[in-house]
Write a protein that holds these residues in place. Structure first.
Motif, PDB file in Angstrom:
ATOM      1  N   ASP A   1      39.850  47.839  44.613  1.00 42.91           N
ATOM      2  CA  ASP A   1      39.281  47.080  45.732  1.00 42.91           C
ATOM      3  C   ASP A   1      37.952  46.447  45.324  1.00 42.91           C
ATOM      4  N   ALA A   2      37.141  47.199  44.575  1.00 44.09           N
ATOM      5  CA  ALA A   2      35.851  46.666  44.113  1.00 44.09           C
ATOM      6  C   ALA A   2      36.058  45.524  43.121  1.00 44.09           C
ATOM      7  N   ILE A   3      37.043  45.652  42.260  1.00 39.90           N
ATOM      8  CA  ILE A   3      37.346  44.581  41.304  1.00 39.90           C
ATOM      9  C   ILE A   3      37.775  43.323  42.049  1.00 39.90           C
ATOM     10  N   ARG A   4      38.590  43.493  43.076  1.00 40.69           N
ATOM     11  CA  ARG A   4      38.994  42.339  43.890  1.00 40.69           C
ATOM     12  C   ARG A   4      37.783  41.675  44.551  1.00 40.69           C
ATOM     13  N   GLU A   5      36.900  42.481  45.140  1.00 48.75           N
ATOM     14  CA  GLU A   5      35.736  41.932  45.837  1.00 48.75           C
ATOM     15  C   GLU A   5      34.820  41.163  44.892  1.00 48.75           C
ATOM     16  N   ARG A   6      34.767  41.568  43.625  1.00 49.36           N
ATOM     17  CA  ARG A   6      33.912  40.908  42.640  1.00 49.36           C
ATOM     18  C   ARG A   6      34.663  39.832  41.858  1.00 49.36           C
ATOM     19  N   GLN A   7      35.905  39.551  42.234  1.00 52.33           N
ATOM     20  CA  GLN A   7      36.730  38.554  41.555  1.00 52.33           C
ATOM     21  C   GLN A   7      36.849  38.857  40.060  1.00 52.33           C
ATOM     22  N   GLY A   8      37.035  40.146  39.789  1.00 51.55           N
ATOM     23  CA  GLY A   8      37.184  40.594  38.410  1.00 51.55           C
ATOM     24  C   GLY A   8      38.631  40.610  37.968  1.00 51.55           C
ATOM     25  N   ILE A   9      38.956  41.538  37.045  1.00 55.30           N
ATOM     26  CA  ILE A   9      40.289  41.510  36.447  1.00 55.30           C
ATOM     27  C   ILE A   9      40.658  42.883  35.905  1.00 55.30           C
TER      28      ILE A   9
ATOM     29  N   TYR B   1      51.964  46.421  42.031  1.00 49.78           N
ATOM     30  CA  TYR B   1      50.983  47.203  42.796  1.00 49.78           C
ATOM     31  C   TYR B   1      49.610  46.553  42.728  1.00 49.78           C
ATOM     32  N   MET B   2      49.212  46.157  41.516  1.00 49.25           N
ATOM     33  CA  MET B   2      47.891  45.551  41.354  1.00 49.25           C
ATOM     34  C   MET B   2      47.794  44.211  42.067  1.00 49.25           C
ATOM     35  N   VAL B   3      48.863  43.409  42.001  1.00 51.68           N
ATOM     36  CA  VAL B   3      48.856  42.116  42.685  1.00 51.68           C
ATOM     37  C   VAL B   3      48.762  42.314  44.191  1.00 51.68           C
ATOM     38  N   GLU B   4      49.509  43.285  44.706  1.00 53.18           N
ATOM     39  CA  GLU B   4      49.450  43.553  46.146  1.00 53.18           C
ATOM     40  C   GLU B   4      48.065  44.044  46.555  1.00 53.18           C
ATOM     41  N   ARG B   5      47.440  44.842  45.702  1.00 52.98           N
ATOM     42  CA  ARG B   5      46.133  45.419  46.044  1.00 52.98           C
ATOM     43  C   ARG B   5      44.992  44.422  45.835  1.00 52.98           C
ATOM     44  N   MET B   6      45.048  43.632  44.762  1.00 55.74           N
ATOM     45  CA  MET B   6      43.902  42.808  44.380  1.00 55.74           C
ATOM     46  C   MET B   6      44.142  41.310  44.497  1.00 55.74           C
ATOM     47  N   GLY B   7      45.412  40.901  44.580  1.00 53.43           N
ATOM     48  CA  GLY B   7      45.722  39.482  44.561  1.00 53.43           C
ATOM     49  C   GLY B   7      46.078  39.017  43.160  1.00 53.43           C
TER      50      GLY B   7
END
Length: 351
Positions: free
Chosen positions: A244-252, A283-289
């Motif tokens: 979730d934190a990686i998604r919020e920071r537009q990381g990878i 799973y990662m795509v669903e969680r982070m985009g």
């Protein structure tokens, strides 16, 4: 063919070891070999157009524990390394990377424009990465020198402790919350990387260290070769909260091909279905985009599924993802564009 830029490999480790035993690393990479996972011919055959190539200092005392009757294992952390011999090895590997560059076997890239040009020219685009910073000094003078020589990414720790922080062990089942995080020197290293435009890799750090980096760095959060803890509960994999934190920071996050990080039982068994790789990606795509997920094979550093086998088999994963419903634009992002976006931002490149 879908060209792949990969988030992590250990080809320099294999070439360096063979060089110390008398082999010619330039011939091995350029002409090809049956050993390991990556060389020029197999990279071309599998569309592996480039990646982050690790300078890693081996831990001679690390012996992976065998699973018990329940399939559980816990390998203690490797012992800390001394700086002077670590620096010597790091310089040898960096020199090897430059020899490959000078010979035209690959091209060391310092920007995403250089990566794209190498891809267009059909030359392997190598980004120099440091996996564990035992070679660096407390004043970070060596960091300046490595940067000048092409270093553009580093992980403060491998799965051992050093002057900069603490790593997670190879253990199953186990949380990544396995010990302390960054040291005072580690915080200084993170701030220096932000100033210089060096990517910070969180693939081997404890969960506490992950959050220490997250609160200190302004850059996108990167886990170059990690998978989903909810699917495979090894200490090296990421929790939902971390993703979730990686998604919020537009990381990878780069999907690690290591079977121990893909299988629900975490066994070191190459008889591992590509469906498990797709499951972690899903799973990662669903969680982070879709924009936060990529590939981080760990070629030449782990056992990979036998259907992949080596760099020449990369397109089998691409085909499996396509069969699972990923469209052409999504495949381009997963295979290379997401990495290039994150690196461009981290390296302070103009938009």
């Amino acid at each position: 063919m879908e060209f792949v830029f990969d988030g992590h490999n250990d080809v320099l480790l294999r070439l360096w070891r063979n060089m110390r035993n008398g082999a010619d690393p330039l011939a091995e990479f350029a002409m090809g070999t049956r050993e390991g996972h990556i060389d020029g011919p197999r990279a071309k055959a599998g569309g592996l157009a480039g990646g982050l190539c690790a300078i890693y200092i081996p831990s001679g005392d690390l012996i992976l524990k065998e699973p018990d009757a329940n399939g559980h294992y816990h390998t203690p952390l490797a012992s800390p390394l001394e700086r002077a011999p670590s620096l010597d090895i790091a310089i040898e590997k960096l020199a090897l990377a430059h020899r490959l560059d000078k010979a035209g076997a690959w091209r060391i890239c310092r920007s995403t424009d250089e990566i794209r040009r190498a891809m267009e020219d059909g030359i392997f685009a190598a980004v120099v990465h440091m996996e564990g910073c035992e070679a660096l000094d407390a004043d970070l003078a060596a960091l300046e020198v490595f940067y000048a020589a092409g270093l553009r990414s580093l992980g403060p720790v491998w799965s051992r402790n050093n002057a900069f922080g603490h790593g997670v062990p190879f253990a199953f089942p186990m949380s990544p919350d396995a010990g302390p995080g960054l040291t005072d020197l580690g915080f200084e290293l993170v701030r220096a990387c932000d100033r210089m435009g060096i990517a910070i890799d969180l693939a081997h750090i404890t969960e506490k260290g992950f959050w220490d980096v997250a609160k200190t760095s302004d850059a996108p959060l990167i886990a170059s070769h990690s998978n989903v803890h909810a699917l495979t509960a090894v200490a090296r994999n990421l929790t939902d909260r971390q993703m979730d934190a990686i998604r919020e920071r537009q990381g990878i996050v780069g999907l690690n091909y290591a079977v121990t990080m893909l299988r629900p039982d975490a066994r070191d068994d190459a008889n591992t279905s590509l469906d498990l790789m797709v499951r972690h990606i899903d799973y990662m795509v669903e969680r982070m985009g879709i924009d936060c997920v990529a590939l981080g094979s760990d070629f030449d550093g782990a056992t990979v599924p036998h259907d992949i086998a080596d760099a020449a088999g990369n397109q089998k994963l691409v085909a499996a993802l396509k069969y699972a419903g990923y469209a052409s634009d999504d495949l381009a992002k997963l295979c290379r564009e997401n990495w290039l976006r994150v690196l461009s931002k981290t390296w302070h490149e103009p938009r």
